[in-house]
Design an enzyme around this catalytic site. Structure first.
Site, short mmCIF file in Angstrom:
data_model
loop_
_atom_site.label_atom_id
_atom_site.label_comp_id
_atom_site.label_asym_id
_atom_site.label_seq_id
_atom_site.Cartn_x
_atom_site.Cartn_y
_atom_site.Cartn_z
N LYS A 100 -11.30 2.87 13.70
CA LYS A 100 -10.02 3.37 14.24
C LYS A 100 -10.17 3.72 15.73
CE LYS A 100 -7.21 3.13 10.70
NZ LYS A 100 -6.08 2.19 10.70
N ASP A 148 1.32 -8.98 1.79
CA ASP A 148 0.10 -8.29 1.35
C ASP A 148 -0.85 -9.35 0.82
OD1 ASP A 148 -0.40 -5.04 0.65
OD2 ASP A 148 -1.73 -6.44 -0.42
N GLY A 205 0.80 -1.21 0.00
CA GLY A 205 0.00 0.00 0.00
C GLY A 205 0.84 1.27 0.00
N TYR A 217 -14.88 3.90 8.91
CA TYR A 217 -13.43 3.91 9.11
C TYR A 217 -13.09 4.55 10.46
CZ TYR A 217 -8.57 5.32 7.96
OH TYR A 217 -7.22 5.53 7.95
P1 NAD Z 1 -3.45 1.34 1.40
O1 NAD Z 1 -4.88 1.11 1.09
O2 NAD Z 1 -2.62 2.08 0.42
O3 NAD Z 1 -2.73 -0.05 1.69
C1 NAD Z 1 -3.34 -1.09 2.41
C2 NAD Z 1 -2.76 -2.40 1.92
O4 NAD Z 1 -3.40 -3.45 2.65
C3 NAD Z 1 -3.01 -2.66 0.43
O5 NAD Z 1 -1.80 -2.96 -0.23
C4 NAD Z 1 -3.95 -3.85 0.43
O6 NAD Z 1 -3.74 -4.75 -0.68
C5 NAD Z 1 -3.61 -4.52 1.75
N1 NAD Z 1 -4.69 -5.38 2.24
C6 NAD Z 1 -6.03 -5.19 2.12
N2 NAD Z 1 -6.68 -6.22 2.67
C7 NAD Z 1 -5.75 -7.06 3.16
C8 NAD Z 1 -5.82 -8.31 3.82
N3 NAD Z 1 -7.00 -8.91 4.09
N4 NAD Z 1 -4.66 -8.90 4.20
C9 NAD Z 1 -3.47 -8.32 3.91
N5 NAD Z 1 -3.35 -7.16 3.26
C10 NAD Z 1 -4.48 -6.54 2.88
O7 NAD Z 1 -3.40 2.05 2.83
P2 NAD Z 1 -2.27 3.01 3.40
O8 NAD Z 1 -2.59 4.39 3.00
O9 NAD Z 1 -0.93 2.45 3.14
O10 NAD Z 1 -2.62 2.92 4.95
C11 NAD Z 1 -1.96 2.04 5.83
C12 NAD Z 1 -2.52 2.26 7.22
O11 NAD Z 1 -2.35 3.63 7.60
C13 NAD Z 1 -4.02 1.97 7.35
O12 NAD Z 1 -4.29 1.45 8.61
C14 NAD Z 1 -4.64 3.35 7.24
O13 NAD Z 1 -5.86 3.40 7.90
C15 NAD Z 1 -3.60 4.19 7.95
N6 NAD Z 1 -3.68 5.60 7.57
C16 NAD Z 1 -3.35 6.00 6.31
C17 NAD Z 1 -3.44 7.34 5.98
C18 NAD Z 1 -3.09 7.83 4.61
O14 NAD Z 1 -3.27 9.03 4.33
N7 NAD Z 1 -2.56 6.98 3.72
C19 NAD Z 1 -3.87 8.27 6.94
C20 NAD Z 1 -4.24 7.82 8.20
C21 NAD Z 1 -4.12 6.47 8.51
N1 SER Z 2 -5.96 9.62 4.52
C1 SER Z 2 -6.88 8.78 5.24
C2 SER Z 2 -8.19 8.74 4.52
O1 SER Z 2 -8.50 9.69 3.85
C3 SER Z 2 -7.09 9.32 6.64
O2 SER Z 2 -7.07 8.28 7.51
O3 SER Z 2 -8.89 7.77 4.67
#
Ligand code: NAD
Ligand code: SER
Length: 317
Positions: free
Chosen positions: A147, A35, A12, A143
């Site tokens: 969280k 993943d 991700g 979501y």
């Molecule tokens: P993303 O969606 O880019 O990546 C998530 C990954 O999890 C994907 O590669 C997906 O294939 C994998 N996945 C989905 N289902 C799965 C399963 N059953 N088993 C194994 N893998 C699985 O998300 P991200 O942006 O990299 O976010 C990572 C974490 O950070 C999450 O918990 C998200 O809530 C948190 N987060 C992200 C942001 C942001 O702006 N990106 C902000 C706040 C919190």
């Molecule tokens: N960037 C994330 C979202 O928009 C915040 O957790 O879902």
């Protein structure tokens, strides 16, 4: 004993960057990327990669034992926009994944857990300017609810079972190496790619929707810093507020126009507007600063210039 790190959700937006950074520190062989999807990014091929569905508890256990894993970074989740479209999977994945990993730590199979929370734990009744660490938390998205529940479970496992779990409430993350995965803040990544490709972008959030954001480099550094801090300095075991910068789509577009004067921005709000409207505009993060010396480093000018420069280089390679 040297640590072996398991990253779940490694393909991700955050996972891709975290694997690369952690491998530089711990060595390629000691960071196991996993993943649910097969490896799609060449950059993850420098070390072990396994296909793992985090909902499959036995396969998780087998991988932990196979590699003698000591630390888990759990990144698999459905993000805010995607979870609104698939409530059941959003709740199930976001909750079950965490309980599987926390249980491994409770049973002493692993020593340390990293699990990210989000600014989505806050809701429409939360004070939206400089939102404090402890305040009204009534999220109204699948979501955000998942969280907030996750944060309560992290604190519970720490207090009842001494689990060393650490967490950050990330704002919207903006990086050029990987694509965002279905969040409400995704526009702030897509806009850079479209500005360079077509010279125009239609934002799915209104011009004045100010949200807390952070450059991916700062987010990765914050993640490493909280994980490396001595256990006794991590006083909050739910999740820490961290602030980067705040801006609206219009402010970002104006900044991009300083580099690409012909860039055209338009606005067509969709269902993600309501999600964004329920979140804070800015975050107050004094606890993270005091407890583990957090400090952000990118302002809007630096972030914009960094994104445009790096995406341009990437496209021309
Ligand atoms: P993303 O969606 O880019 O990546 C998530 C990954 O999890 C994907 O590669 C997906 O294939 C994998 N996945 C989905 N289902 C799965 C399963 N059953 N088993 C194994 N893998 C699985 O998300 P991200 O942006 O990299 O976010 C990572 C974490 O950070 C999450 O918990 C998200 O809530 C948190 N987060 C992200 C942001 C942001 O702006 N990106 C902000 C706040 C919190
Ligand atoms: N960037 C994330 C979202 O928009 C915040 O957790 O879902």
């Amino acid at each position: 004993m040297k640590d072996t790190i398991l990253i779940i959700g490694a393909s991700g937006q955050i996972g891709t960057e975290l694997v690369i950074t952690l491998r530089k520190i711990y060595g390629d062989a000691n960071v196991i990327a996993t993943d649910i999807l097969p490896m799609a990014n060449e950059e993850l091929s420098t070390g072990p990669f396994e296909v793992l569905d985090i909902l499959d508890q036995k396969s998780l256990f087998d991988i932990v034992k196979k590699y003698n894993v000591t630390q888990v970074y759990l990144l698999a989740a459905l993000l805010s926009a995607t979870a609104e479209k698939n409530i059941e999977l959003g709740w199930n994945l976001n909750m079950r994944s965490l309980s599987h990993v926390l249980d491994l730590a409770r049973e002493k199979h692993i020593k340390k857990v990293y699990w990210p929370s989000s600014i989505a734990v806050f809701g429409p009744s939360t004070p939206s300017i400089l939102t404090p660490q402890r305040t009204i938390m009534e999220p109204n998205t699948v979501y955000g609810i998942s969280k907030l529940a996750g944060e309560r479970w992290c604190e519970y496992y720490h207090e009842k079972f001494s689990v060393d779990v650490r967490s950050i409430r990330y704002p919207g993350l903006i990086g050029w190496k990987s694509a965002p995965g279905g969040g409400t803040t995704d526009y702030a990544v897509h806009i850079f790619h479209e500005a360079l490709k077509s010279g125009q972008y239609t934002s799915f959030l209104s011009d004045d929707t100010t949200l807390p954001m952070m450059h991916m480099n700062d987010a990765i550094r914050a993640t490493l810093e909280i994980m490396e801090a001595p256990a006794e300095s991590i006083k909050i075991r739910s999740s820490y507020n961290v602030a980067g910068l705040s801006f609206s789509p219009k402010e970002l577009a104006d900044e991009i126009q300083k580099h690409i004067p012909d860039f055209k921005m338009s606005y067509e709000s969709d269902y993600r507007q309501a999600i964004a409207d329920s979140w804070p505009k800015s975050i107050y993060d004094s606890e993270a600063k005091t407890d583990w010396n957090w400090k952000s480093s990118f302002n809007l000018q630096e972030l914009t210039s960094d994104m445009l420069t790096n995406i341009k280089t990437l496209v021309n390679q």
